[in-house]
Design an enzyme around this catalytic site. Structure first.
Site, PDB file in Angstrom:
ATOM      1  N   GLY A   1       0.685  -1.013   0.073  1.00 16.28           N
ATOM      2  CA  GLY A   1       0.179  -0.083   0.053  1.00 16.28           C
ATOM      3  C   GLY A   1       0.735   1.268  -0.015  1.00 16.28           C
ATOM      4  O   GLY A   1       0.139   2.666   0.260  1.00 16.28           O
TER       5      GLY A   1
ATOM      6  N   CYS B   1     -13.291   4.401 -28.299  1.00 19.05           N
ATOM      7  CA  CYS B   1     -14.287   5.208 -28.524  1.00 19.05           C
ATOM      8  C   CYS B   1     -15.199   5.377 -27.083  1.00 19.05           C
ATOM      9  O   CYS B   1     -16.233   4.646 -26.898  1.00 19.05           O
ATOM     10  CB  CYS B   1     -15.289   4.455 -29.498  1.00 19.05           C
TER      11      CYS B   1
END
Ligand code: LLP
Length: 417
Positions: free
Chosen positions: A239, A343
């Site tokens: 982390g 797209c």
């Protein structure tokens, strides 16, 4: 520590010209520095030198075999979350004895495979998983080494999508239930209680939540000891955040040294599971500008990389610095949204970037070594890019660019009617 450096105005990585890398291997292309990856690993390893330890690289951050191999040679262990990741670690020539298996949804097949390989430990995240593991270990005639992943209910103060240590996240066993689950585990014939762990989230910039989680885990360790349940290792997860824009990342060496001091003499092996901090800063995605599209409202730099290659900006609105690879040519800078060909309106790699670019220019999207290629997809039938590792002045292709044929190699046309 950064190996990204301008020489004669041109961006290089550990002395290797990135323009030449792009020329030779094409774009889009991920490029990584072996020396930066190794230096980052050593910060953890050296920081923990005062205690018995194993730094288990979180394979999910970047699972290229060459990177696993390089880290394995430094003595890294590996934190995996799937049978696929176990297969990669083994294919990279690493020993299962240094593998720990995390994740909330381990399937029967994955558990069987990991038992057969004799991995070091299963990081168990629920009671039903413990039961499944006990049954499958019985079937295999072995005792499964287990560490329970505790959800310590501390706020990692990071993006909600990558925060995992709060009550209400799907991860880990709630702190309040942990003792009961340990008692069950200790009573199971085919389970060997080996450790305890936690992982509270990703891209964490302050270490105080990690310290808080450690204290909550140590409370449990003491309570377990009173019941005669001893542990061999303590796994504090990963982390550790990195700099994407202007963040100040935690000082890994100092944090690890503090951990070692806090845990010295308790007799555990101390484990960590860092991913991003080891590979993130060491990688960039090289991309070429296809067009400058200058609309009234907006200016777009349309590049040949997209959310298919690097989804982090679209998925988490995360920032990656985008810089020109070539030297400054005295062009006027413009403000562009750097967008890909896919797209989707969310196919933006960076909003509002000041760049002095022209069509055909090469750009580098920085801090892309972690959660870049591993999250790439074939969306819009885009073959995934190649990966290049810079190692001692050489650029080595460590994954070839996918061919168009491989996009549908597993598909079948309809049988005749
Ligand atoms: N251990 C466990 C159990 C984990 O779930 C993770 C990451 C790690 C270790 C490694 O965390 P790191 O040191 O890399 O922060 N795709 C997201 C990140 C997801 C992290 C998932 N778990 C991103 O691109 O930001």
């Amino acid at each position: 520590m950064s190996g990204f450096e301008r020489r004669g105005g041109e961006l290089t990585l550990d002395g290797v010209s990135l323009a030449q890398v792009a020329q030779r291997f094409g774009t889009p292309c991920y490029v990584y520095s072996r020396s930066m990856i190794e230096a980052a690993f050593r910060q953890f390893d050296t920081g923990l030198a005062g205690v018995d330890h194993l730094v288990c690289y979180a394979v999910k951050a970047n699972s290229n075999l060459a990177i696993l191999d390089a880290l394995g040679r430094l003595g890294a262990g590996f934190d995996i979350v799937s049978g696929g990741e176990l297969a990669r670690v083994l294919a990279a020539g690493q020993s299962a004895g240094r593998v720990i298996f995390s994740g909330v949804g381990k399937s029967e097949a994955e558990i069987r495979g990991a038992l057969a390989a004799r991995i070091k430990c299963f990081n168990v995240e629920s009671e039903p998983e413990l039961e499944r593991l006990d049954a499958l270990a019985a079937e295999a005639g072995v005792r499964a080494p287990v560490s329970l992943r505790i959800n310590p209910d501390v706020d990692a103060r990071t993006h909600p999508y990558i925060s995992t240590g709060l009550a209400g996240n799907k991860f880990g066993i709630p702190h309040a239930h942990a003792l009961a689950v340990y008692r069950r585990a200790a009573s199971m014939a085919n389970i060997r209680v080996a450790g305890i762990g936690c992982h509270i989230g990703s891209q964490i910039l302050e270490t105080s939540p990690m310290d808080e989680a450690l204290e909550r885990v140590l409370d449990l360790v003491d309570a377990l000891a009173l019941e005669g349940i001893g542990l061999e290792h303590l796994d504090l997860g990963g982390g550790f955040g990195i700099r994407y824009r202007d963040e100040t990342p935690p000082d890994i060496g100092a944090h690890c040294a503090r951990l070692a001091a806090r845990l010295k003499g308790r007799g555990f092996q101390v484990m960590l599971e860092p991913g991003r901090a080891i590979v993130g800063p060491a990688g960039a995605l090289l991309t070429r500008v296809e067009y400058l599209k200058l609309d009234k409202e907006k200016r777009f730099a349309v590049v040949d990389a997209s959310m298919s290659e690097l989804i982090r900006p679209a998925l988490y609105e995360s920032w990656h610095d985008i810089v020109a690879v070539g030297p400054d040519q005295g062009r006027a800078a413009g403000r562009y949204d750097v967008v890909g060909p896919v797209c989707e309106s969310s196919d933006v790699l960076g909003f509002d970037r000041d760049l002095a670019v022209a069509a055909g220019d090469l750009l580098a999207i920085l801090s892309a070594g972690a959660y870049g290629m591993v999250m790439a997809s074939n969306y819009n039938s885009r073959p995934r890019p190649c990966e290049v590792l810079v190692d001692a002045g050489r650029a080595i292709e460590v994954r070839a660019r996918e061919g168009v044929d491989s996009l549908f190699a597993l598909e079948k046309r309809l049988p005749p009617r």
